[in-house]
Design an enzyme around this catalytic site. Sequence first.
Site, PDB file in Angstrom:
ATOM      1  N   SER A 185       0.808  -1.221   0.000  1.00 47.00           N
ATOM      2  CA  SER A 185       0.000   0.000   0.000  1.00 47.00           C
ATOM      3  C   SER A 185       0.842   1.272   0.000  1.00 47.00           C
ATOM      4  CB  SER A 185      -0.939   0.012   1.213  1.00 47.00           C
ATOM      5  OG  SER A 185      -0.195  -0.098   2.420  1.00 47.00           O
ATOM      6  N   GLY A 230      -1.898  -4.460   1.245  1.00 42.92           N
ATOM      7  CA  GLY A 230      -1.969  -5.699   2.011  1.00 42.92           C
ATOM      8  C   GLY A 230      -0.912  -6.725   1.644  1.00 42.92           C
ATOM      9  N   ASN A 239       4.468  -5.329   5.951  1.00 45.21           N
ATOM     10  CA  ASN A 239       3.360  -6.134   6.481  1.00 45.21           C
ATOM     11  C   ASN A 239       3.849  -7.400   7.168  1.00 45.21           C
ATOM     12  OD1 ASN A 239       1.210  -4.419   5.733  1.00 45.21           O
ATOM     13  ND2 ASN A 239       1.342  -5.128   3.626  1.00 45.21           N
ATOM     14  N   ASP A 249      -5.098   7.145   9.652  1.00 37.19           N
ATOM     15  CA  ASP A 249      -4.779   5.816  10.176  1.00 37.19           C
ATOM     16  C   ASP A 249      -3.392   5.775  10.795  1.00 37.19           C
ATOM     17  OD1 ASP A 249      -3.044   5.767   8.004  1.00 37.19           O
ATOM     18  OD2 ASP A 249      -4.125   4.206   6.914  1.00 37.19           O
ATOM     19  N   HIS A 302      -0.297   5.381   6.606  1.00 38.77           N
ATOM     20  CA  HIS A 302      -0.052   5.680   5.203  1.00 38.77           C
ATOM     21  C   HIS A 302       0.237   7.173   4.999  1.00 38.77           C
ATOM     22  CE1 HIS A 302      -2.385   1.907   5.180  1.00 38.77           C
ATOM     23  NE2 HIS A 302      -1.513   1.591   4.234  1.00 38.77           N
TER      24      HIS A 302
END
Length: 230
Positions: free
Chosen positions: A55, A92, A121, A204, A207
């Site tokens: 992402s 993801g 991730n 969030d 990002h």
Amino acid sequence: MQKTILVSIFTAFLFACESAPEQRGEQAQKTEDAPAAIIPADEEKQKVILFFGNSLTAGYGLDPSEAFPAIIQQRIDSLGYDYKVINAGLSGETTASGNNRLNWVLERQPVDVFVLELGANDGLRGIDPAETRSNLKAMIDKVRAAYPEAKIILAGMMVPPNMGEAYSRDFRQVFPDITKEKNVELIPFLLDRVAGEPDLNQTDGVHPTVAGQKIVADNVWAVLKEEIAG
């Protein structure tokens, strides 16, 4: 001193990751069903820079034109370099799912410069760094098998110290170790000067905002420019 800096950078980053939307996990399950769009080069002779990542590369929460690969394209165009940037980021993505997806991308897209941005991730999920290392090396090998002359750049990543000092250290070391073993270039830390900075990240906390993406682009450009100017 270095430990203190890492703690201050990542404390907020960890809390944000724990509270981020669950759809990133759902997107990870859809990797093979929804591969990133591949944009063909305008001309066969035009060289291609392929950004392959998660992402952070895809520009989650932003217009694709605001993601750092698009910013890199603008800079390349302004300098008159004949390169086409392709954003093959998928939200993801882990190193395992990226390794599974890579052949699909390489079969459809010639590559002159390959920028590998995966691992974040893995770290946030506590995946064994040995597995991350193995997947990253496998992807580098696949690129070299398909395009032996391609230049390869690996984007370094770190995880919050809250994951445990030993884990954070082992994870961080994966990236410089691979660059030495595989003789590829390293972006020391993709999110340098961005991670943990509220004004440079979306709500969030994970990002980058448009302003954050511009700094990420600077981090990438510092290494990439040496590869395309030669």
